[in-house]
Design a protein around this motif. Structure first.
Motif, PDB file in Angstrom:
ATOM      1  N   VAL A   1       0.958  -1.251  -0.001  1.00  0.00           N
ATOM      2  CA  VAL A   1       0.020   0.087   0.009  1.00  0.00           C
ATOM      3  C   VAL A   1       0.832   1.332   0.014  1.00  0.00           C
ATOM      4  CG1 VAL A   1      -1.909  -1.051   1.018  1.00  0.00           C
ATOM      5  CG2 VAL A   1      -0.049   0.171   2.435  1.00  0.00           C
ATOM      6  N   THR A   2       0.470   2.402  -0.506  1.00  0.00           N
ATOM      7  CA  THR A   2       1.224   3.522  -0.417  1.00  0.00           C
ATOM      8  C   THR A   2       0.613   4.342   0.948  1.00  0.00           C
ATOM      9  OG1 THR A   2      -0.601   4.763  -2.006  1.00  0.00           O
ATOM     10  CG2 THR A   2       1.543   3.620  -3.034  1.00  0.00           C
TER      11      THR A   2
ATOM     12  N   GLU B   1       9.700   3.726   4.681  1.00  0.00           N
ATOM     13  CA  GLU B   1      10.455   2.893   3.441  1.00  0.00           C
ATOM     14  C   GLU B   1      10.015   3.450   2.258  1.00  0.00           C
ATOM     15  OE1 GLU B   1      11.381  -1.964   2.354  1.00  0.00           O
ATOM     16  OE2 GLU B   1       9.781  -1.331   3.578  1.00  0.00           O
ATOM     17  N   SER B   2      11.175   3.783   1.216  1.00  0.00           N
ATOM     18  CA  SER B   2      10.759   4.308   0.276  1.00  0.00           C
ATOM     19  C   SER B   2      10.315   3.384  -1.046  1.00  0.00           C
ATOM     20  CB  SER B   2      11.794   5.142  -0.303  1.00  0.00           C
ATOM     21  OG  SER B   2      11.929   5.482  -1.741  1.00  0.00           O
ATOM     22  N   LEU B   3       9.335   3.535  -1.810  1.00  0.00           N
ATOM     23  CA  LEU B   3       9.297   2.867  -3.128  1.00  0.00           C
ATOM     24  C   LEU B   3      10.660   2.549  -3.821  1.00  0.00           C
ATOM     25  CD1 LEU B   3       7.101   1.869  -5.150  1.00  0.00           C
ATOM     26  CD2 LEU B   3       7.561   4.031  -6.211  1.00  0.00           C
TER      27      LEU B   3
ATOM     28  N   ALA C   1       3.669  -1.160   3.842  1.00  0.00           N
ATOM     29  CA  ALA C   1       3.327   0.180   3.269  1.00  0.00           C
ATOM     30  C   ALA C   1       4.661   0.838   2.809  1.00  0.00           C
ATOM     31  CB  ALA C   1       2.935   1.056   4.673  1.00  0.00           C
ATOM     32  N   LEU C   2       4.517   1.584   1.677  1.00  0.00           N
ATOM     33  CA  LEU C   2       5.493   2.200   0.907  1.00  0.00           C
ATOM     34  C   LEU C   2       5.439   3.894   0.793  1.00  0.00           C
ATOM     35  CD1 LEU C   2       6.373  -0.268  -1.924  1.00  0.00           C
ATOM     36  CD2 LEU C   2       7.532  -0.152   0.427  1.00  0.00           C
ATOM     37  N   SER C   3       6.440   4.514   0.683  1.00  0.00           N
ATOM     38  CA  SER C   3       6.004   6.091   0.269  1.00  0.00           C
ATOM     39  C   SER C   3       6.715   6.300  -0.781  1.00  0.00           C
ATOM     40  CB  SER C   3       6.705   6.929   1.842  1.00  0.00           C
ATOM     41  OG  SER C   3       8.074   6.693   1.824  1.00  0.00           O
ATOM     42  N   ILE C   4       6.259   7.359  -1.538  1.00  0.00           N
ATOM     43  CA  ILE C   4       6.784   7.870  -2.600  1.00  0.00           C
ATOM     44  C   ILE C   4       7.619   9.417  -2.092  1.00  0.00           C
ATOM     45  CG2 ILE C   4       6.282   9.055  -4.897  1.00  0.00           C
ATOM     46  CD1 ILE C   4       4.006   7.269  -5.067  1.00  0.00           C
TER      47      ILE C   4
END
Length: 258
Positions: free
Chosen positions: A189-190, A196-198, A228-231
């Protein structure tokens, strides 16, 4: 092929067409939807799919795009006045073309080992159509849509998808709780609040992407059952449009796999 001129907005064919354009419940009851614009019409017949009926105007009949569609069509063409077409159309300025088609029936079960996009309560038709278009371009073949999301086969979502629907296996009104634990591959999920980076994640293997509601994001259940990943957003914006965020994720996946 026969050409039939319709003049009255109260003609049963026109009433049926209007119901399919405007009412989700009517589309479901009739098992049909409407393709608007020759781009969708051409994409449909290129897949060797059946058009049930076509509505256009007298001036548009000789246009090359419509002629190409009619070459693959054997049913009735209903010709209506320009003013009536404008009243029915949701596009406004395109070449007049509306086609009634049957809603596809999903004959395949969800494959829990394939790249998959899950749309959780995404309500804007433009966002849903754009996400389907990006997913198809990135090679994702399977899309699951939860209850509360925009109807995948509504004319507005079809228009935004630009034909992407026709190469996807789609499943609607699915409860995310019924499917998430069954996937045999990583689920992401974003989230703007995760460290944690994409771009630090290995996306070279098949995976699932969950994208959530435009305002609230994904549900607590999705967050608890996914990574969960972040942009990264060095410009400091609070969040990205969900269709843009999803597209970034899909094409980072593509970049890593090339």
């Amino acid at each position: 092929m026969s050409i039939i001129f319709l003049e009255s907005k109260d003609n049963p064919k026109i009433k049926h067409l209007r119901g399919l354009i405007e009412q989700s419940s009517y589309r479901k009851k009739q098992g049909q939807t409407v393709l608007e614009g020759t781009h969708l019409g051409l994409a449909w017949v290129e897949k060797k799919k059946k058009l049930n009926s076509i509505f256009t105007t007298e001036n548009a009949l000789e246009h090359p795009d419509i002629c190409d569609i009619l070459d693959e069509y054997e049913g009735a063409v209903f010709v209506i006045a320009e003013s009536l077409y404008r009243d029915l159309s949701t596009l406004g300025t395109t070449l007049p073309f509306l086609a009634v088609v049957d809603l596809p029936s999903s004959s395949q079960s969800v494959d829990f080992s394939l790249d998959t996009l899950i749309l959780e309560n995404i309500q804007d038709p433009g966002n849903v159509g754009t996400l389907l278009r990006s997913a198809a371009a990135a090679g994702i073949k399977q899309v699951i849509c939860t209850k509360g999301s925009a109807a995948l086969w509504s004319p507005r979502v079809l228009r935004a998808g630009m034909g992407a629907h026709f190469s996807l296996n789609t499943y609607e009104n699915v409860a995310i709780e019924d499917v998430l634990d069954r996937f045999e591959i990583p689920v992401y999920v974003t989230s703007s609040h995760q460290a944690e980076s994409l771009y630090q994640k290995d996306l070279t293997q098949a995976c699932v992407w969950i994208l959530g509601n435009e305002g609230q994001g994904v549900s607590d259940f999705a967050l608890a059952h996914a990574q969960a990943l972040s942009i990264p957003q060095p410009g400091g914006q609070e969040s990205l449009n969900v269709a843009i965020a999803g597209s970034i994720c899909f094409f980072e996946m593509v970049r890593q796999r090339i």
